[in-house]
Enzyme design. Structure first.
Site, PDB file in Angstrom:
ATOM      1  N   CYS A   2      11.898   1.948  -7.224  1.00 14.89           N
ATOM      2  CA  CYS A   2      13.226   1.487  -7.260  1.00 14.89           C
ATOM      3  C   CYS A   2      13.984   2.531  -6.475  1.00 14.89           C
ATOM      4  CB  CYS A   2      13.693   1.747  -8.661  1.00 14.89           C
ATOM      5  SG  CYS A   2      12.822   0.739  -9.778  1.00 14.89           S
ATOM      6  N   ARG A  27      12.842   0.130  -0.922  1.00 16.33           N
ATOM      7  CA  ARG A  27      12.290   0.739  -2.037  1.00 16.33           C
ATOM      8  C   ARG A  27      12.090  -0.330  -3.159  1.00 16.33           C
ATOM      9  NH1 ARG A  27      11.571   5.816  -3.152  1.00 16.33           N
ATOM     10  NH2 ARG A  27      11.837   7.358  -1.332  1.00 16.33           N
ATOM     11  N   TRP A  73      12.440  -2.483  -8.622  1.00 17.17           N
ATOM     12  CA  TRP A  73      11.003  -3.061  -8.376  1.00 17.17           C
ATOM     13  C   TRP A  73      10.389  -3.157  -9.712  1.00 17.17           C
ATOM     14  CZ3 TRP A  73       6.030  -1.525  -9.080  1.00 17.17           C
ATOM     15  CH2 TRP A  73       4.836  -2.261  -8.745  1.00 17.17           C
ATOM     16  N   GLY A 100      11.189   5.229 -12.016  1.00 16.28           N
ATOM     17  CA  GLY A 100       9.805   5.774 -12.967  1.00 16.28           C
ATOM     18  C   GLY A 100       9.494   4.962 -14.031  1.00 16.28           C
ATOM     19  N   GLU A 480      -7.389  -0.922   8.217  1.00 12.15           N
ATOM     20  CA  GLU A 480      -6.068  -0.758   8.454  1.00 12.15           C
ATOM     21  C   GLU A 480      -5.523  -2.315   9.024  1.00 12.15           C
ATOM     22  OE1 GLU A 480      -3.792   0.694   7.587  1.00 12.15           O
ATOM     23  OE2 GLU A 480      -2.076   0.590   8.728  1.00 12.15           O
ATOM     24  N   HIS A 503     -24.837  -7.552   5.262  1.00 15.84           N
ATOM     25  CA  HIS A 503     -25.285  -7.594   3.890  1.00 15.84           C
ATOM     26  C   HIS A 503     -24.574  -8.423   2.849  1.00 15.84           C
ATOM     27  CE1 HIS A 503     -28.081  -4.226   5.095  1.00 15.84           C
ATOM     28  NE2 HIS A 503     -27.031  -3.772   5.847  1.00 15.84           N
ATOM     29  N   LYS A 602       8.265   0.268  -0.618  1.00 20.34           N
ATOM     30  CA  LYS A 602       7.964   1.297   0.137  1.00 20.34           C
ATOM     31  C   LYS A 602       7.816   2.224  -0.792  1.00 20.34           C
ATOM     32  CE  LYS A 602       7.663   2.899   4.346  1.00 20.34           C
ATOM     33  NZ  LYS A 602       6.651   2.657   5.217  1.00 20.34           N
TER      34      LYS A 602
END
Ligand code: M6R
Length: 607
Positions: A2, A27, A73, A100, A480, A503, A602
């Protein structure tokens, strides 16, 4: 995850909060809200959705000079108006913003309910607001202190009380929090980007500290009310660096910035006269690091991929046994660590909760801890024994791009630095350093042909499953490339060491399935050509990343994207660039929000 912003001063707070939230939106972006305080009135406005939704319901003429804002978030409860921050207590006097997770929120909620408290939201943050209100007896700071003693978990908070109109009380444990110092005003933020337009002078709030902030005064104490003295520090980043500068998206800007920011990353560190690497951040621990019996590289997501490249680099150049650990797994695994272990935490933000926790775990068990971090002054950077900054400037796009190349470049420099102190000859170091110095210009050359990657993306964006194959140093690049594609375009993509394909995953290959193969010149070239043939004979469409001048490869591939030649250990710095571009263009063509992909944020500051 957040974003937090606060203002106390003499100017209207609302435009400052809204602008700060806009810069913090990367964020967390599922809901947002503000609380303003004036003459014993607390006015809270919040809304589910992007910041623009909040802006539509705000009264922009509000003149109050103290306020807090939040972009969320979601962790506890879906992204609704009610679950958006700030959260208030039942009386509406106390407002809290929080980044948090309060881990004992269920127990506290039950306790408060037994005291007659009724909750409006599902959030852990409302529990905190109610708890602070319960302890409030005319002194907000005292009430916050008492409430935080009951709380376990992580928090960066800003608290307002209607009875104390020119005060913000803030506190931190495990989530980032800084205070901007202006003339007759203070700002509170989870991230420097939110306050850069107003000040570059900041104080970093430490874990377990509480700040009492008014326009003219800033008082820091511990949870036990012991005063803490802190120096004001200067943020080096500029406002320009956090703006789009004409690009459509931050991700594109950051991809194109790579030649320049890698120059910054390498500047002053490559000594081609002495065939040496100069890393000021390692001077004090060189002896201990060189004597390490084992090196552990840790990180999450893209940083973990960079760490994998690091593993290959360290084993080849330094010859110290090196392992790569997912930070989230490492900390809960009772890992074997002793004083002969050196742990390098790799992180763009320096705030990733899992990476931070792994670092603390290693530190407590006696390891030497180092950071390869981008954000100066971040938690990981401050808590490691030593480290090397990436210096690639602020990364705003949620998909990490320039941080990856910065992390690989820093790990390459550390490997060469240590290698020279172990077995790496001056001649081999000279070749390595010259190749590293050439990288920024080589990336520029790849970017000059960016249109080729866009064309490839255009052809295949309707395919829902992609494979990425690489060997050796390019295996982490395959991972990546796949991560980039899936996180911003929502196409399913898997990265594999090319030889593993046979495999099991080979069963997935069917007519027209895009398979990106990194097939640059090197020790395993012939083997990867074999892998390409296996894909081709099953109808897969091959997009090869190859070394300039390789004319043969076009016979085995449907498309070839060329990169300049470099030594094998540094190839990831080049081969990743076309993969970043393919992912970017695929996401744009599919109409996805490149900089704010769904469900992501982020800097993942919760476990
Ligand atoms: O800030 P960090 O480098 O510690 O972040 C680690 C990951 O969360 C991050 O790399 C994430 O995987 C990115 N979204 C990848 O593009």
């Amino acid at each position: 995850m957040c974003g937090i912003i606060g203002y106390v001063g003499n100017r209207p707070a609302l435009p400052i909060l809204v602008e700060g939230l806009r810069r913090l939106e990367y964020r967390g972006y599922d809901s947002a809200g503000v609380a303003l305080i004036d003459q014993e009135n607390l006015c809270v406005t919040k809304s589910a959705g992007r910041l623009s939704a909040l802006e539509q319901v705000l009264d922009h003429s509000m003149p109050q000079t103290t306020g807090i804002g939040h972009t969320r978030w979601a962790t506890h409860g879906p992204p609704t108006d009610v679950n958006a921050h700030p959260h208030t207590d039942t009386s509406g006097k106390i407002a809290v913003i929080h980044n948090g997770i309060i881990e004992n929120d269920r127990a506290l909620r039950t306790y408060l309910q037994r005291q007659g408290v009724t909750f409006k939201s599902e959030t852990d943050t409302e529990v905190l607001a109610q708890l602070i209100a319960m302890f409030y007896e005319g002194d907000l700071e005292k009430a916050v202190r008492k409430a935080l003693r009951e709380v376990s978990g992580t928090y960066g908070i800003g608290v307002l009380c209607a009875d104390e109109p020119n005060v913000i009380v803030a506190a931190r444990k495990g989530s980032p929090l800084i205070i901007g110092v202006g003339k007759g005003e203070h700002l509170l933020a989870s991230d420097a980007a939110a306050i850069l337009a107003h000040t570059t002078q900041v104080i970093y709030v430490g874990d377990g500290e509480i700040a009492h902030i008014t326009p003219d005064e800033l008082r820091l104490t511990t949870l036990d009310a012991i005063p803490v003295a802190k120096d004001v520090q200067q943020i080096e980043w500029s406002l320009e660096q956090i703006e789009l500068a004409g690009y459509d998206h931050f991700m594109l800007k950051e991809i194109f910035e790579q030649p320049e920011v890698l120059e910054n990353c390498l500047r002053g560190r490559l000594d081609q006269n002495e065939n040496a690497i100069r890393l000021g951040g390692l001077v004090d621990c060189t002896k201990k690091l060189t004597g390490a019996k084992r090196i552990i590289l840790t990180g999450c997501g893209t940083a973990w991929h960079a760490a994998l490249v690091g593993e290959y680099l360290f084993e080849e150049l330094v010859r110290i046994p090196t392992e790569v650990e997912y930070a989230s797994e490492f900390r809960y695994r009772n890992p074997v660590i002793d004083e002969g272990t050196a742990l390098i935490a790799v992180s763009q933000s320096g705030e990733t909760a899992d990476t931070h926790a792994a670092l603390i775990e290693a530190k407590q068990r006696g390891a030497l801890t180092l950071g390869a971090v981008n954000v100066v002054g971040s938690t990981i950077a401050r808590e490691t024994d030593a480290g090397v900054y990436l210096h690639v400037g602020p990364e705003i796009g949620v998909a990490s791009t320039k941080a990856f190349t910065g992390q690989v470049a820093v790990l390459a420099m550390i490997a060469c630095f240590l290698g020279r102190r172990k077995h790496l000859s001056p001649c081999a170091a000279a070749e390595f350093i010259a190749a590293l110095a050439a990288i920024p210009k080589q990336i520029k050359r790849i970017l000059d042909t960016a249109e080729e990657a866009r064309k490839v993306a255009q052809i295949y964006t309707d395919r829902e499953n992609w494979l990425y194959l690489g060997r050796g140093y390019n295996y982490p690049v395959a991972l990546e490339g796949a991560l980039k594609l899936k996180e911003i375009s929502y196409i399913h993509a898997e990265g594999l060491p090319a030889a593993e394909m046979k495999h099991g995953p080979i069963a997935l290959i069917q007519e027209g399935m895009p398979v990106v193969v990194i097939a640059t010149a090197g020790r395993q070239y012939d083997k990867i050509i074999n892998n390409m043939m296996q894909v081709r004979s099953r109808g897969g469409s091959i997009i090869a990343i190859a070394t300039e001048g390789d004319r043969e490869i076009a016979k085995q591939a449907d498309h070839v994207l060329y990169v300049p030649d470099t030594i094998e250990p540094l190839q990831p710095l080049l081969t990743v660039i076309p993969l970043q571009l393919i992912a970017y263009h695929a996401a744009v063509i599919r109409g996805c929000n490149v900089d704010k992909p769904r469900n992501l944020a982020k800097s993942v500051t919760v476990e």
